[in-house]
Each structure stands twice: as C-alpha cells, then as structure tokens.
Design a protein around this motif. Sequence first.
Motif, PDB file in Angstrom:
ATOM      1  N   ASP A  22       0.833  -1.210   0.000  1.00  0.00           N
ATOM      2  CA  ASP A  22       0.000   0.000   0.000  1.00  0.00           C
ATOM      3  C   ASP A  22       0.866   1.258   0.000  1.00  0.00           C
ATOM      4  OD1 ASP A  22      -2.192  -1.687   0.090  1.00  0.00           O
ATOM      5  OD2 ASP A  22      -2.540  -1.410   2.241  1.00  0.00           O
ATOM      6  N   PHE A  23       1.914   1.249   0.821  1.00  0.00           N
ATOM      7  CA  PHE A  23       2.835   2.377   0.869  1.00  0.00           C
ATOM      8  C   PHE A  23       3.478   2.593  -0.502  1.00  0.00           C
ATOM      9  CE2 PHE A  23       7.156   3.923   1.091  1.00  0.00           C
ATOM     10  CZ  PHE A  23       7.008   5.106   1.794  1.00  0.00           C
ATOM     11  N   ALA A  24       3.932   1.495  -1.124  1.00  0.00           N
ATOM     12  CA  ALA A  24       4.612   1.586  -2.416  1.00  0.00           C
ATOM     13  C   ALA A  24       3.685   2.168  -3.484  1.00  0.00           C
ATOM     14  CB  ALA A  24       5.129   0.212  -2.836  1.00  0.00           C
ATOM     15  N   LEU A  25       2.436   1.723  -3.513  1.00  0.00           N
ATOM     16  CA  LEU A  25       1.483   2.256  -4.495  1.00  0.00           C
ATOM     17  C   LEU A  25       1.257   3.754  -4.295  1.00  0.00           C
ATOM     18  CD1 LEU A  25      -1.238  -0.551  -4.671  1.00  0.00           C
ATOM     19  CD2 LEU A  25       0.529  -0.027  -6.370  1.00  0.00           C
ATOM     20  N   ALA A  26       1.122   4.166  -3.044  1.00  0.00           N
ATOM     21  CA  ALA A  26       0.888   5.587  -2.754  1.00  0.00           C
ATOM     22  C   ALA A  26       2.105   6.430  -3.122  1.00  0.00           C
ATOM     23  CB  ALA A  26       0.533   5.771  -1.282  1.00  0.00           C
ATOM     24  N   LEU A  27       3.296   5.978  -2.751  1.00  0.00           N
ATOM     25  CA  LEU A  27       4.503   6.739  -3.066  1.00  0.00           C
ATOM     26  C   LEU A  27       4.728   6.787  -4.575  1.00  0.00           C
ATOM     27  CD1 LEU A  27       6.986   8.325  -2.102  1.00  0.00           C
ATOM     28  CD2 LEU A  27       8.200   6.131  -1.911  1.00  0.00           C
ATOM     29  N   TYR A  28       4.533   5.664  -5.252  1.00  0.00           N
ATOM     30  CA  TYR A  28       4.747   5.576  -6.700  1.00  0.00           C
ATOM     31  C   TYR A  28       3.824   6.529  -7.458  1.00  0.00           C
ATOM     32  CZ  TYR A  28       6.609   2.958 -10.714  1.00  0.00           C
ATOM     33  OH  TYR A  28       7.276   2.586 -11.860  1.00  0.00           O
ATOM     34  N   ALA A  29       2.665   6.807  -6.877  1.00  0.00           N
ATOM     35  CA  ALA A  29       1.696   7.700  -7.523  1.00  0.00           C
ATOM     36  C   ALA A  29       2.040   9.184  -7.340  1.00  0.00           C
ATOM     37  CB  ALA A  29       0.294   7.434  -6.971  1.00  0.00           C
ATOM     38  N   GLU A  30       2.992   9.491  -6.454  1.00  0.00           N
ATOM     39  CA  GLU A  30       3.392  10.885  -6.236  1.00  0.00           C
ATOM     40  C   GLU A  30       4.065  11.441  -7.501  1.00  0.00           C
ATOM     41  OE1 GLU A  30       3.126  13.035  -3.583  1.00  0.00           O
ATOM     42  OE2 GLU A  30       1.884  11.582  -2.508  1.00  0.00           O
ATOM     43  N   GLU A  34       7.481   7.795 -10.143  1.00  0.00           N
ATOM     44  CA  GLU A  34       7.579   6.692 -11.103  1.00  0.00           C
ATOM     45  C   GLU A  34       8.796   6.884 -12.009  1.00  0.00           C
ATOM     46  OE1 GLU A  34       5.133   4.535 -14.760  1.00  0.00           O
ATOM     47  OE2 GLU A  34       4.174   6.162 -13.655  1.00  0.00           O
ATOM     48  N   ALA A  35       8.962   8.064 -12.549  1.00  0.00           N
ATOM     49  CA  ALA A  35      10.106   8.343 -13.427  1.00  0.00           C
ATOM     50  C   ALA A  35      11.422   8.187 -12.664  1.00  0.00           C
ATOM     51  CB  ALA A  35      10.000   9.749 -14.015  1.00  0.00           C
ATOM     52  N   ALA A  36      11.461   8.645 -11.421  1.00  0.00           N
ATOM     53  CA  ALA A  36      12.682   8.515 -10.611  1.00  0.00           C
ATOM     54  C   ALA A  36      13.012   7.043 -10.376  1.00  0.00           C
ATOM     55  CB  ALA A  36      12.509   9.246  -9.284  1.00  0.00           C
ATOM     56  N   CYS A  37      11.994   6.255 -10.056  1.00  0.00           N
ATOM     57  CA  CYS A  37      12.218   4.817  -9.834  1.00  0.00           C
ATOM     58  C   CYS A  37      12.734   4.139 -11.095  1.00  0.00           C
ATOM     59  CB  CYS A  37      10.925   4.149  -9.373  1.00  0.00           C
ATOM     60  SG  CYS A  37      10.472   4.508  -7.660  1.00  0.00           S
ATOM     61  N   LEU A  38      12.140   4.450 -12.225  1.00  0.00           N
ATOM     62  CA  LEU A  38      12.567   3.826 -13.481  1.00  0.00           C
ATOM     63  C   LEU A  38      13.982   4.257 -13.859  1.00  0.00           C
ATOM     64  CD1 LEU A  38       9.219   3.948 -15.473  1.00  0.00           C
ATOM     65  CD2 LEU A  38      10.246   2.000 -14.270  1.00  0.00           C
ATOM     66  N   THR A  39      14.340   5.504 -13.571  1.00  0.00           N
ATOM     67  CA  THR A  39      15.705   5.974 -13.820  1.00  0.00           C
ATOM     68  C   THR A  39      16.691   5.201 -12.956  1.00  0.00           C
ATOM     69  OG1 THR A  39      14.979   8.178 -14.462  1.00  0.00           O
ATOM     70  CG2 THR A  39      17.248   7.983 -13.671  1.00  0.00           C
ATOM     71  N   LEU A  40      16.376   5.044 -11.683  1.00  0.00           N
ATOM     72  CA  LEU A  40      17.264   4.293 -10.787  1.00  0.00           C
ATOM     73  C   LEU A  40      17.372   2.831 -11.203  1.00  0.00           C
ATOM     74  CD1 LEU A  40      16.159   5.842  -7.387  1.00  0.00           C
ATOM     75  CD2 LEU A  40      18.371   6.175  -8.536  1.00  0.00           C
ATOM     76  N   GLN A  41      16.287   2.283 -11.712  1.00  0.00           N
ATOM     77  CA  GLN A  41      16.303   0.892 -12.183  1.00  0.00           C
ATOM     78  C   GLN A  41      17.148   0.746 -13.448  1.00  0.00           C
ATOM     79  OE1 GLN A  41      12.601  -1.657 -12.392  1.00  0.00           O
ATOM     80  NE2 GLN A  41      12.850  -1.151 -14.561  1.00  0.00           N
ATOM     81  N   GLU A  42      16.885   1.597 -14.428  1.00  0.00           N
ATOM     82  CA  GLU A  42      17.532   1.462 -15.732  1.00  0.00           C
ATOM     83  C   GLU A  42      18.975   1.963 -15.757  1.00  0.00           C
ATOM     84  OE1 GLU A  42      16.057  -0.187 -18.249  1.00  0.00           O
ATOM     85  OE2 GLU A  42      14.367  -0.486 -16.890  1.00  0.00           O
ATOM     86  N   LYS A  43      19.248   3.049 -15.057  1.00  0.00           N
ATOM     87  CA  LYS A  43      20.568   3.683 -15.186  1.00  0.00           C
ATOM     88  C   LYS A  43      21.498   3.421 -14.005  1.00  0.00           C
ATOM     89  CE  LYS A  43      19.098   6.839 -18.580  1.00  0.00           C
ATOM     90  NZ  LYS A  43      18.629   8.078 -18.995  1.00  0.00           N
ATOM     91  N   ALA A  44      20.943   3.199 -12.807  1.00  0.00           N
ATOM     92  CA  ALA A  44      21.792   2.944 -11.639  1.00  0.00           C
ATOM     93  C   ALA A  44      21.813   1.462 -11.274  1.00  0.00           C
ATOM     94  CB  ALA A  44      21.320   3.764 -10.441  1.00  0.00           C
ATOM     95  N   GLY A  45      20.957   0.679 -11.932  1.00  0.00           N
ATOM     96  CA  GLY A  45      20.926  -0.760 -11.670  1.00  0.00           C
ATOM     97  C   GLY A  45      20.333  -1.127 -10.322  1.00  0.00           C
ATOM     98  N   LEU A  46      19.496  -0.254  -9.773  1.00  0.00           N
ATOM     99  CA  LEU A  46      18.891  -0.525  -8.471  1.00  0.00           C
ATOM    100  C   LEU A  46      17.563  -1.253  -8.635  1.00  0.00           C
ATOM    101  CD1 LEU A  46      19.592   2.869  -6.665  1.00  0.00           C
ATOM    102  CD2 LEU A  46      20.784   0.694  -6.355  1.00  0.00           C
ATOM    103  N   ASP A  47      17.197  -1.980  -7.603  1.00  0.00           N
ATOM    104  CA  ASP A  47      15.923  -2.684  -7.552  1.00  0.00           C
ATOM    105  C   ASP A  47      14.878  -1.725  -6.977  1.00  0.00           C
ATOM    106  OD1 ASP A  47      13.770  -4.380  -7.102  1.00  0.00           O
ATOM    107  OD2 ASP A  47      14.790  -5.587  -5.592  1.00  0.00           O
ATOM    108  N   VAL A  48      13.874  -1.409  -7.755  1.00  0.00           N
ATOM    109  CA  VAL A  48      12.832  -0.475  -7.326  1.00  0.00           C
ATOM    110  C   VAL A  48      12.155  -0.970  -6.050  1.00  0.00           C
ATOM    111  CG1 VAL A  48      10.593   0.533  -7.935  1.00  0.00           C
ATOM    112  CG2 VAL A  48      12.444   0.500  -9.608  1.00  0.00           C
TER     113      VAL A  48
END
Length: 195
Positions: A22-30, A34-48
């Motif tokens: 629930d927390f993740a869905l709420a934060l992701y909707a801020e 979403e764009a920040a998470c995808l950037t960290l996933q794609e470019k920094a190799g982090l697990d969202v």
Amino acid sequence: MRDSITLDSTRLQRLQQTPLWDFALALYAEPGVEAACLTLQEKAGLDVCEVLFHCWLYSCGLEAMPKAVARQREQRRLWQCHVTEILRGLRRDLKASAAESESIAALRETIKRAELMAERENLQRWQAWVWEASGEEQRVANVAEMSLDAAKWLRNQLFSTQNDQCSGGGLEEQNIWLPTLQTLTCPLDPHQVPR
C-alpha cells in the motif's frame, strides 16, 4: 547514530499499520516518483522494490541494518533476475507486435499483470523479512535522528552495501543520483522543499 538496543514500539506499530504494498502504491503515484524509480532501475541498476522498501522504513523512522539487508538483497536480486526481469523482457519484446495484433496486445497485458504480481510478491517478501526476524538477529533499527537530507540517507542505504552486480561506484558517482533520490524522498518529509 543507531539505537540498536531497543526498537521504538511506536515506530514498529506504524510500520505494521501500513503494508509495504500500500505504501509503495501511494509513493509511486506521487509526482515524479515513477520516473525517478525507473531511472534508478535502468541507469543505476537498483531494484525499485528495495528502493521502496527503504522509503517505507524511513517513513516510520526505521532503517535496515546493513549486514542483514545485504543477505536479503541477494535473495531479492535472484527473484528479480529469475522472475520479474524475465516477465519485463517479454513485455518489452511484445510491444511492437502488440500495436499490430489485438491477441498479442492481450497477451502483453497479461504479462504486464504478471510482472506487477511479481513485484508485489517481492515487496511482500521484503515486508515479511522485517517481521520474521528472530530475537537474535536485529534487521531494523531506529533512525536516531531523521536526516536533514533524506536523499543522502537513502543513497547511503542503497549503495553502502550494494553488491558488485550493480553500478554502485564511488561516492562521487553515487552523488549523481541525489536529485533522483530527492524526488523519492520529498513525499516522505513534508518539510523538505523539492529541488
């Protein structure tokens, strides 16, 4: 400084009252998250999922113990590699074909839902990891002082014990992710000003 002796029961209760999903869905909707998470996933190799996990802990005044989280990180990485990334790859591979075929578009939507279910399972495993700690193994600790710079705190959590599979790099390289991490942490601290 961590208070490693006694966890604040109020902080743990807050954590229990807000499931990680629930927390993740709420934060992701801020905005921008979403764009920040995808950037960290794609470019920094982090697990969202791990990024969201640390934000969840922080929102309740807690942080993961570095050695304990390093062991869990490897298990979660294997799940991501063997399940989530396979589904993500299939979904992406079908994108062009889905534009030309309704049946492939339907298949792609099914894969997309399965990918989301895999992410949810991963988050549930992070959450269970916190609750299933034995008395001898402390997995989380109080954040003694909430950081004035939550983005730097999050950077330290994500990169301090990062395995060699990710492009953690040195502090200078990690600092390039601070604006992205700021986007993630701004909703966690209402007094923080967006940059």
